[in-house]
Design an enzyme around this catalytic site. Structure first.
Site, short mmCIF file in Angstrom:
data_model
loop_
_atom_site.label_atom_id
_atom_site.label_comp_id
_atom_site.label_asym_id
_atom_site.label_seq_id
_atom_site.Cartn_x
_atom_site.Cartn_y
_atom_site.Cartn_z
CB ALA A 32 -1.05 -0.39 1.23
CG HIS A 34 2.54 6.13 1.15
ND1 HIS A 34 3.38 6.75 2.15
CD2 HIS A 34 1.50 5.67 2.75
CE1 HIS A 34 3.16 6.40 3.56
NE2 HIS A 34 2.95 5.79 3.50
CB ALA A 35 5.22 11.00 -1.35
N GLY A 36 5.47 8.31 0.84
CA GLY A 36 6.66 8.31 1.98
C GLY A 36 7.59 7.02 2.22
CG HIS A 37 5.88 3.17 1.57
ND1 HIS A 37 5.03 3.47 1.62
CD2 HIS A 37 6.15 2.03 2.75
CE1 HIS A 37 4.50 2.71 3.06
NE2 HIS A 37 5.30 2.18 3.12
N GLY A 147 11.22 4.66 8.13
CA GLY A 147 10.38 5.81 8.29
C GLY A 147 10.31 6.76 10.01
CD GLU A 148 12.89 11.01 11.95
OE1 GLU A 148 12.55 12.16 12.03
OE2 GLU A 148 14.77 11.22 11.64
CE LYS A 149 2.69 6.79 8.99
NZ LYS A 149 2.82 6.28 10.57
CB SER A 185 -0.44 6.49 7.58
OG SER A 185 -0.79 5.19 7.89
#
EC number: 6.3.2.1
Length: 280
Positions: A32, A34-37, A147-149, A185
């Protein structure tokens, strides 16, 4: 880009990638994407480095009442995004490959896994640590990017890697956000239009709180105000906490690196976020 689903084929493909001394950088995901990945893939791309990603929805990190069954699965879209990002290899094992019959070992990382999401989601970080350890043993990367999220997850992985002598560099990549500040997310797709508009209150409340604490205002009062703001916005607050950025211990000294951590539900969707606290 190679797509591998078999352990023996993975080993052969990794040997080929390492020809001429190339390093392997690893980005584990549950799909799934997104730009974070993609930011993780971009961060991993370095001269002399091959980038390997994994896609595996890990059942062991979902609780009995969580969203394993409806967690978004978008294989073709994910593979297209990884190809466009320049990923070299994708490891896509099935559950039967990761957890064959008789699998009986679980890894528990004490300390940093306790409290916050560790308290709200019992067993979650045991599942995370176990699957990441297995992925590390399968891919044998030189470095891995997270990711730091998922800040507590990052702390758990760093502790596990240090304690078990994996010898892997763990790189945290800053949280990627939409234009209005909401952290990206895979679960954001659960939010309807009204909920999505309200959800921006989470990063905004954390930003206000972080600046207030950085100015020296009373942390307990500031955290209480942040919880009240989130409740008024329509969130059901799980926690808003100030923690040591390295140990995740509560009530950190002002001369220590500090992090604000939060989790809250908007409808049925649980969102997490965090922000660094800087002085002044």
């Amino acid at each position: 880009m190679q797509v591998i689903r078999d352990r023996e084929a993975l080993a052969a493909a990794l040997d080929a990638l390492r020809t001429d001394g190339a390093r392997v950088a690893f980005v584990p995901t549950m799909g799934a994407l997104h730009a974070g990945h993609i930011a993780l893939i971009e961060a991993a791309k370095r001269p002399g480095t091959k980038v390997v990603a994994s896609i595996f929805v890990n059942p062991k990190q979902f609780g009995p009442n969580e969203d394993l069954g409806r967690y978004p699965r978008r294989e073709q879209s994910d593979l297209r995004m990884l190809t466009e990002a320049g990923c070299d290899l994708v490891w896509m094992p099935g559950v039967e490959v990761m957890y064959p019959e008789g699998h009986a070992t679980t890894i528990h990382v004490a300390g940093v896994s306790e409290g916050y999401d560790g308290e709200s989601r019992p067993g979650h970080f045991d599942g995370v640590a176990t699957v990441v350890a297995k992925l590390f043993n399968q891919v044998k990367p030189d470095a891995a990017y997270f990711g730091e999220k998922d800040f507590q997850q990052l702390a758990v992985i760093r502790r596990m890697v240090a304690d078990l002598d994996f010898g892997i560099e763990i790189v945290g990549v800053p949280t990627q956000r939409d234009d209005d500040g909401l952290a990206l997310s895979s679960r954001n797709i659960y939010l309807d239009e009204e909920q999505r508009a309200k959800a921006v209150a989470l990063p905004r409340a954390l930003g206000v709180a972080a600046r207030a604490i950085g100015r020296g205002e009373d942390a307990a009062t500031v955290l209480g105000d942040a919880r009240a703001t989130l409740t008024a916005a329509g969130f059901e607050v799980d926690y808003v906490a100030l923690a040591d950025a390295e140990t995740l211990a509560a009530n950190p000294a002002a001369d220590r690196p500090r992090r604000l951590l939060a989790a809250a539900r908007m409808g049925s969707t649980r969102l997490i976020d965090n922000i660094a606290v800087t002085d002044g």
